[in-house]
Scaffold this active site. Structure first.
Site, PDB file in Angstrom:
ATOM      1  N   ASN A  10       0.874  -1.178   0.000  1.00 28.41           N
ATOM      2  CA  ASN A  10       0.000   0.000   0.000  1.00 28.41           C
ATOM      3  C   ASN A  10       0.910   1.227   0.000  1.00 28.41           C
ATOM      4  OD1 ASN A  10      -1.809   2.045   0.482  1.00 28.41           O
ATOM      5  ND2 ASN A  10      -2.365   1.382   2.568  1.00 28.41           N
ATOM      6  N   TRP A  11       0.984   1.879  -1.143  1.00 28.02           N
ATOM      7  CA  TRP A  11       1.902   3.015  -1.264  1.00 28.02           C
ATOM      8  C   TRP A  11       1.357   4.283  -0.621  1.00 28.02           C
ATOM      9  CZ3 TRP A  11       3.864   2.471  -7.069  1.00 28.02           C
ATOM     10  CH2 TRP A  11       4.738   1.378  -7.121  1.00 28.02           C
ATOM     11  N   LYS A  12       0.087   4.254  -0.188  1.00 24.81           N
ATOM     12  CA  LYS A  12      -0.540   5.443   0.440  1.00 24.81           C
ATOM     13  C   LYS A  12      -0.311   6.668  -0.450  1.00 24.81           C
ATOM     14  CE  LYS A  12      -0.064   3.174   4.871  1.00 24.81           C
ATOM     15  NZ  LYS A  12       0.146   3.256   6.305  1.00 24.81           N
ATOM     16  N   HIS A 104      -9.349   1.339   5.312  1.00 24.60           N
ATOM     17  CA  HIS A 104      -8.060   1.532   5.970  1.00 24.60           C
ATOM     18  C   HIS A 104      -8.256   2.468   7.152  1.00 24.60           C
ATOM     19  CE1 HIS A 104      -3.918   2.565   6.771  1.00 24.60           C
ATOM     20  NE2 HIS A 104      -3.576   1.493   6.079  1.00 24.60           N
ATOM     21  N   GLU A 176      -4.943  -4.772  10.756  1.00 23.59           N
ATOM     22  CA  GLU A 176      -3.872  -3.793  10.954  1.00 23.59           C
ATOM     23  C   GLU A 176      -4.093  -3.054  12.274  1.00 23.59           C
ATOM     24  OE1 GLU A 176      -2.048  -2.600   6.883  1.00 23.59           O
ATOM     25  OE2 GLU A 176      -3.709  -1.266   7.288  1.00 23.59           O
ATOM     26  N   GLY A 182       3.091   2.248  10.823  1.00 24.63           N
ATOM     27  CA  GLY A 182       4.059   3.329  10.653  1.00 24.63           C
ATOM     28  C   GLY A 182       4.845   3.668  11.911  1.00 24.63           C
ATOM     29  N   GLY A 243       3.146  -1.142   4.219  1.00 26.18           N
ATOM     30  CA  GLY A 243       3.170   0.286   3.912  1.00 26.18           C
ATOM     31  C   GLY A 243       4.585   0.726   3.561  1.00 26.18           C
TER      32      GLY A 243
HETATM   33  P1  13P Z   1       3.408   0.377   7.608  1.00 25.95           P
HETATM   34  O1  13P Z   1       3.886  -0.925   6.998  1.00 25.95           O
HETATM   35  O2  13P Z   1       4.140   1.578   7.103  1.00 25.95           O
HETATM   36  O3  13P Z   1       3.317   0.288   9.092  1.00 25.95           O
HETATM   37  O4  13P Z   1       1.894   0.588   7.081  1.00 25.95           O
HETATM   38  C1  13P Z   1       0.985  -0.443   7.221  1.00 25.95           C
HETATM   39  C2  13P Z   1      -0.254  -0.080   6.514  1.00 25.95           C
HETATM   40  O5  13P Z   1      -0.993   0.780   6.937  1.00 25.95           O
HETATM   41  C3  13P Z   1      -0.540  -0.789   5.254  1.00 25.95           C
HETATM   42  O6  13P Z   1      -1.830  -0.530   4.808  1.00 25.95           O
END
Ligand code: 13P
Length: 266
Positions: A10-12, A104, A176, A182, A243
């Site tokens: 998930n590149w956000k 999400h 999650e 993060g 992420g």
């Molecule tokens: P991180 O791997 O950066 O903690 O993010 C997880 C996430 O929210 C994936 O959708």
């Protein structure tokens, strides 16, 4: 039943078009070394403006690009109309997507998405022939006050409400824990596995044992190349929603490689 693992990135809200193309090409050239049977289901969710760019790279000419599926990060449940700033399932499909992430925690938290909206999105995605990746997870406060299981169970029941067992069995859920996203703090693998087993029992309750056995349930929250092997060796964790570590081809490829090692040694 043995469920095919999924590694999804998930590149956000990251990576400009050229950066997206270059990371995608890095993952694609890694995937070219393996057959589709050897690889997990590899999914990448770029920002909307990079979807066409990466789907051009993920072409179906036998070069290996078709081993990576593309996902939206969000969608609207209506098919078209006066919804400024939104994107429909058909538009995602048109841009090359076969999956869409919904619910999400960042969308729930910053954009006030409710369980009801997530349920409408799940239905629209399935009706449009795509696969939803439905996210759930608890805050640190909820965990500390002992309501993790009841909170997640109600998120899942609401998201799956009114969806057929057949559609549920092909859907994907991502657990999650919000405090692990993060932060660099991964949830203990045994605990993530316990929660995921609990989610599977909720799926069994609403859609039957076969759907619970087929549905793939991922863990997400600070997944790194160094954590994935232990996570993948758990009985009920079917993969990861990644992420930060998906933003560079090297670390994402290492996560895919370590996933394959666990699958081979299992
Ligand atoms: P991180 O791997 O950066 O903690 O993010 C997880 C996430 O929210 C994936 O959708």
């Amino acid at each position: 039943m043995s469920r095919k693992p999924i590694i999804a990135g998930n590149w956000k809200m990251n990576l400009l078009k050229n950066e997206a193309k270059s990371v995608f090409e890095g993952v694609k050239s890694f995937c070219e070394n393996y057959t589709a049977q050897e690889l997990p289901t590899v999914i990448i969710a770029p920002v909307f403006t990079s979807l066409s760019e990466v789907s051009t790279v993920a072409c179906d000419c036998g070069c290996g690009g078709n081993k990576i599926s593309i996902s939206g990060q969000n969608c609207h449940w209506e098919s078209s109309g006066a919804y400024t700033g939104e994107i429909s399932v058909e538009m995602l499909k048109d841009a090359g997507c076969s999956y869409c992430i919904i619910g999400h925690s960042e969308r729930r938290q910053y954009f006030s998405e409710t369980d009801e909206m997530i349920n409408k999105k799940a239905k629209a995605i399935l009706a449009g022939g795509l696969i939803p990746i439905i996210c759930c997870g608890e805050t640190l406060e909820q965990r500390e006050s002992g309501v993790t299981d009841s909170h997640i169970s109600s998120q899942i029941k609401a998201a799956l409400s009114g969806i057929s067992s057949e559609d549920i069995s092909k859907s994907v859920i991502a657990y999650e824990p919000i405090w692990a996203i993060g932060t660099g703090k991964t949830c203990d693998s045994a605990e993530a596995n316990r929660v995921i087993k609990m989610i599977r029992s909720v799926v069994s309750e609403v859609a039957g044992a076969d759907a619970a056995d087929s549905i793939r349930i991922l863990y997400g929250g600070s997944v790194k190349p160094s954590t994935i092997a232990e996570q993948m060796s758990q009985s009920d964790i079917d993969g990861a929603l990644v992420g930060g570590a998906s933003l560079k081809a090297d670390s994402f490829n290492e996560i895919i490689a370590n996933t394959m090692k666990v699958a081979v040694s299992a």
